[in-house]
Design a protein around this motif. Structure first.
Motif, PDB file in Angstrom:
ATOM      1  N   LYS A 165       2.194   0.928 -10.085  1.00  0.00           N
ATOM      2  CA  LYS A 165       1.451  -0.014  -9.239  1.00  0.00           C
ATOM      3  C   LYS A 165       0.879  -1.190 -10.020  1.00  0.00           C
ATOM      4  O   LYS A 165       0.479  -2.183  -9.434  1.00  0.00           O
ATOM      5  CB  LYS A 165       0.362   0.703  -8.452  1.00  0.00           C
ATOM      6  CG  LYS A 165      -0.692   1.363  -9.280  1.00  0.00           C
ATOM      7  CD  LYS A 165      -1.639   2.137  -8.399  1.00  0.00           C
ATOM      8  CE  LYS A 165      -2.642   2.880  -9.271  1.00  0.00           C
ATOM      9  NZ  LYS A 165      -3.466   3.770  -8.497  1.00  0.00           N
ATOM     10  N   LYS A 224       2.273   1.694  -3.525  1.00  0.00           N
ATOM     11  CA  LYS A 224       1.287   2.142  -4.515  1.00  0.00           C
ATOM     12  C   LYS A 224       1.017   3.644  -4.412  1.00  0.00           C
ATOM     13  O   LYS A 224       0.585   4.253  -5.383  1.00  0.00           O
ATOM     14  CB  LYS A 224      -0.020   1.360  -4.349  1.00  0.00           C
ATOM     15  CG  LYS A 224       0.127  -0.088  -4.762  1.00  0.00           C
ATOM     16  CD  LYS A 224      -1.164  -0.890  -4.791  1.00  0.00           C
ATOM     17  CE  LYS A 224      -2.131  -0.607  -3.719  1.00  0.00           C
ATOM     18  NZ  LYS A 224      -3.309  -1.485  -3.722  1.00  0.00           N
ATOM     19  N   ALA A 225       1.313   4.241  -3.267  1.00  0.00           N
ATOM     20  CA  ALA A 225       1.099   5.680  -3.077  1.00  0.00           C
ATOM     21  C   ALA A 225       2.273   6.519  -3.590  1.00  0.00           C
ATOM     22  O   ALA A 225       2.180   7.749  -3.607  1.00  0.00           O
ATOM     23  CB  ALA A 225       0.860   5.972  -1.594  1.00  0.00           C
ATOM     24  N   GLN A 226       3.352   5.872  -4.008  1.00  0.00           N
ATOM     25  CA  GLN A 226       4.541   6.599  -4.473  1.00  0.00           C
ATOM     26  C   GLN A 226       4.440   6.860  -5.972  1.00  0.00           C
ATOM     27  O   GLN A 226       4.194   5.936  -6.749  1.00  0.00           O
ATOM     28  CB  GLN A 226       5.812   5.799  -4.166  1.00  0.00           C
ATOM     29  CG  GLN A 226       5.951   5.369  -2.724  1.00  0.00           C
ATOM     30  CD  GLN A 226       5.818   6.503  -1.741  1.00  0.00           C
ATOM     31  OE1 GLN A 226       6.474   7.537  -1.875  1.00  0.00           O
ATOM     32  NE2 GLN A 226       4.972   6.324  -0.743  1.00  0.00           N
ATOM     33  N   SER A 227       4.666   8.095  -6.385  1.00  0.00           N
ATOM     34  CA  SER A 227       4.534   8.454  -7.802  1.00  0.00           C
ATOM     35  C   SER A 227       5.576   7.768  -8.689  1.00  0.00           C
ATOM     36  O   SER A 227       5.356   7.602  -9.883  1.00  0.00           O
ATOM     37  CB  SER A 227       4.627   9.974  -7.967  1.00  0.00           C
ATOM     38  OG  SER A 227       5.901  10.432  -7.546  1.00  0.00           O
ATOM     39  N   GLU A 252       0.839  -1.210   0.000  1.00  0.00           N
ATOM     40  CA  GLU A 252       0.000   0.000   0.000  1.00  0.00           C
ATOM     41  C   GLU A 252       0.867   1.251   0.000  1.00  0.00           C
ATOM     42  O   GLU A 252       0.576   2.217  -0.697  1.00  0.00           O
ATOM     43  CB  GLU A 252      -0.966  -0.005   1.190  1.00  0.00           C
ATOM     44  CG  GLU A 252      -2.076  -1.020   1.071  1.00  0.00           C
ATOM     45  CD  GLU A 252      -2.922  -0.830  -0.180  1.00  0.00           C
ATOM     46  OE1 GLU A 252      -3.320   0.313  -0.489  1.00  0.00           O
ATOM     47  OE2 GLU A 252      -3.182  -1.845  -0.862  1.00  0.00           O
ATOM     48  N   HIS A 253       1.924   1.232   0.796  1.00  0.00           N
ATOM     49  CA  HIS A 253       2.864   2.356   0.830  1.00  0.00           C
ATOM     50  C   HIS A 253       3.462   2.584  -0.566  1.00  0.00           C
ATOM     51  O   HIS A 253       3.541   3.720  -1.038  1.00  0.00           O
ATOM     52  CB  HIS A 253       3.966   2.086   1.863  1.00  0.00           C
ATOM     53  CG  HIS A 253       5.082   3.071   1.822  1.00  0.00           C
ATOM     54  ND1 HIS A 253       5.001   4.308   2.421  1.00  0.00           N
ATOM     55  CD2 HIS A 253       6.297   3.013   1.227  1.00  0.00           C
ATOM     56  CE1 HIS A 253       6.132   4.971   2.192  1.00  0.00           C
ATOM     57  NE2 HIS A 253       6.935   4.204   1.486  1.00  0.00           N
TER      58      HIS A 253
END
Length: 141
Positions: free
Chosen positions: A102, A95-98, A92-93
């Motif tokens: 993902k 997938k939040a990174q540009s 989850e962490h």
């Protein structure tokens, strides 16, 4: 030409625990495919960071988390229980990174890390590929 690499440790909070994660990635570019590398029962060895650095050099974001209960991370070992939640929280962490694509995430695990990889992939559709090396699938036996 090999990519310039940014590498270092960060702390991931999972189920109230602080877990150490090593990450290596190309300094430029993205979004990039990501690979989680899961250590065996012997704990975090230098080879796992070396694998991350190699993968970063060829265009991947690569992470190796020190599982709960091992030096550098809090908690106690749970043999495929809490560790799976930790892997899913790390996903989850990510997938939040540009800089992470993902839709192109995978996992590699050795021994107990392979068991954790298998169990995490069973619970999540986030991982498009998995490599299992020496996976103990008969933990009860």
């Amino acid at each position: 030409m090999k990519a310039k690499i940014a590498a270092g440790h960060f702390s991931l909070r999972s189920q109230g625990l602080s877990l150490q994660v090593f990450m290596a990635k190309p300094e430029q570019g993205g979004p990039l495919p990501a690979v989680l590398i899961n250590h065996g029962g012997g704990g975090m060895e230098p080879i796992y960071q070396e694998m991350c650095l190699y993968l970063a050099g060829i265009g991947y974001v690569a992470l190796a988390m020190t599982f709960r209960g091992y030096p550098g991370s809090e908690g106690r070992q749970e043999y495929g229980k809490g560790e799976i939640e930790d892997l899913l929280n790390l996903a989850e962490h990510l997938k939040a990174q540009s800089f992470v694509d993902k839709s192109r995430m995978g996992m590699f695990g050795y021994s107990r890390g392979a068991l954790n990889t298998l169990l995490a992939c069973e619970r999540s559709r986030d991982f498009r590929a998995a490599v299992l090396w020496s996976v103990p699938v008969e933990m009860v036996a």
